[in-house]
Design a protein around this motif. Structure first.
Motif, short mmCIF file in Angstrom:
data_model
loop_
_atom_site.label_atom_id
_atom_site.label_comp_id
_atom_site.label_asym_id
_atom_site.label_seq_id
_atom_site.Cartn_x
_atom_site.Cartn_y
_atom_site.Cartn_z
N LEU A 77 -90.06 25.82 80.65
CA LEU A 77 -90.71 24.47 80.60
C LEU A 77 -92.04 24.25 80.94
O LEU A 77 -92.49 25.02 80.82
N ARG A 78 -92.96 22.54 80.74
CA ARG A 78 -94.27 23.19 81.44
C ARG A 78 -94.12 21.62 82.51
O ARG A 78 -94.17 21.40 82.14
N GLY A 79 -95.06 22.55 83.49
CA GLY A 79 -95.12 22.15 84.51
C GLY A 79 -96.21 21.60 84.80
O GLY A 79 -97.56 21.92 84.70
N SER A 80 -96.66 19.82 85.29
CA SER A 80 -98.38 19.74 85.47
C SER A 80 -98.60 18.88 86.28
O SER A 80 -97.02 18.00 87.05
N GLY A 81 -99.77 18.64 86.90
CA GLY A 81 -100.00 17.25 88.12
C GLY A 81 -101.58 18.29 88.66
O GLY A 81 -101.93 18.72 88.13
N THR A 82 -102.18 17.24 89.67
CA THR A 82 -103.39 16.53 89.82
C THR A 82 -103.17 17.60 91.37
O THR A 82 -102.22 17.00 92.53
N HIS A 83 -104.26 18.49 92.01
CA HIS A 83 -104.38 18.43 92.82
C HIS A 83 -104.38 17.99 94.57
O HIS A 83 -105.57 17.70 94.60
N GLY A 84 -103.94 17.25 94.92
CA GLY A 84 -104.14 16.59 95.86
C GLY A 84 -103.82 16.97 97.39
O GLY A 84 -103.85 15.90 98.31
N GLY A 85 -103.66 18.18 97.83
CA GLY A 85 -103.87 18.61 99.04
C GLY A 85 -103.17 19.93 98.80
O GLY A 85 -103.86 19.87 97.94
N VAL A 86 -103.37 20.73 100.17
CA VAL A 86 -103.58 22.06 100.39
C VAL A 86 -102.28 23.00 99.35
O VAL A 86 -100.87 22.23 99.73
N PHE A 87 -102.67 24.11 98.27
CA PHE A 87 -102.02 24.78 98.13
C PHE A 87 -102.06 26.34 98.13
O PHE A 87 -103.51 26.38 97.07
N GLU A 101 -93.53 27.56 82.38
CA GLU A 101 -92.33 27.96 83.12
C GLU A 101 -91.63 28.77 82.39
O GLU A 101 -90.97 27.69 80.80
N PHE A 102 -91.04 29.42 82.62
CA PHE A 102 -89.54 30.03 82.23
C PHE A 102 -88.76 30.93 82.84
O PHE A 102 -88.92 31.20 84.06
N VAL A 103 -87.33 30.16 82.97
CA VAL A 103 -86.18 30.65 83.91
C VAL A 103 -85.13 30.92 83.07
O VAL A 103 -84.22 29.49 82.31
N ILE A 104 -84.66 31.58 83.96
CA ILE A 104 -82.93 30.85 83.06
C ILE A 104 -82.26 31.40 84.53
O ILE A 104 -82.42 31.79 86.03
N TYR A 105 -80.74 30.41 84.40
CA TYR A 105 -80.29 30.10 85.99
C TYR A 105 -78.97 31.06 85.79
O TYR A 105 -78.55 30.61 84.22
N ARG A 106 -77.35 30.81 86.66
CA ARG A 106 -76.96 31.24 86.49
C ARG A 106 -75.80 30.20 86.96
O ARG A 106 -76.74 29.79 88.14
#
Length: 130
Positions: A77-87, A101-106
């Motif tokens: 996946l590609r995740g993206s966003g604009t930092h608008g709150g405390v992280f 992001e790379f994820v393996i789900y069962r």
């Protein structure tokens, strides 16, 4: 589930995540979901999403690649966003971040039973500090 059903199921999960629909997200996750190197359980999963969505109100994921084998999904996946709150203790910077992001789900009984993948928090923090 058949391979095509797993693909549709994951598209529905990703849609719920991109809508920031916490109850819908919870419906895709087993209550006792196990996560590598992270607290387990659906409550921890959803709380992590709450924190992310608060810090990045426009956060979205885009699926790059999805592989299905038996009861497993491997997702890039590609995740993206604009930092608008405390992280992670960092005050809003209004910077835009974009992470892989790379994820393996069962999947068991139509819900995520286990997840293992990249932890993107360090990459997000690095981009906020840049």
């Amino acid at each position: 589930m058949e391979s095509w059903q797993m693909r549709e199921w994951y598209a529905d999960y990703l849609d719920a995540a991109n809508r920031h629909d916490l109850e819908a997200i919870r419906s895709f996750v087993q209550p006792a979901v196990r996560r590598a190197h992270l607290p387990g359980g659906a409550d921890a999963w959803v709380e992590e999403m709450v924190d992310l969505f608060h810090a990045f109100p426009d956060w979205r994921w885009r699926r790059i690649q999805l592989l299905v084998e038996d009861d497993r999904l491997a997702v890039h996946l590609r995740g993206s966003g604009t930092h608008g709150g405390v992280f992670q203790g960092v005050a809003p910077t209004r910077r835009h971040v974009n992470v892989a992001e790379f994820v393996i789900y069962r999947v068991a009984d139509g819900r995520i039973a286990e997840a293992s993948g990249s932890d993107v928090r360090a990459e997000i923090l690095a981009q906020l500090a840049a």
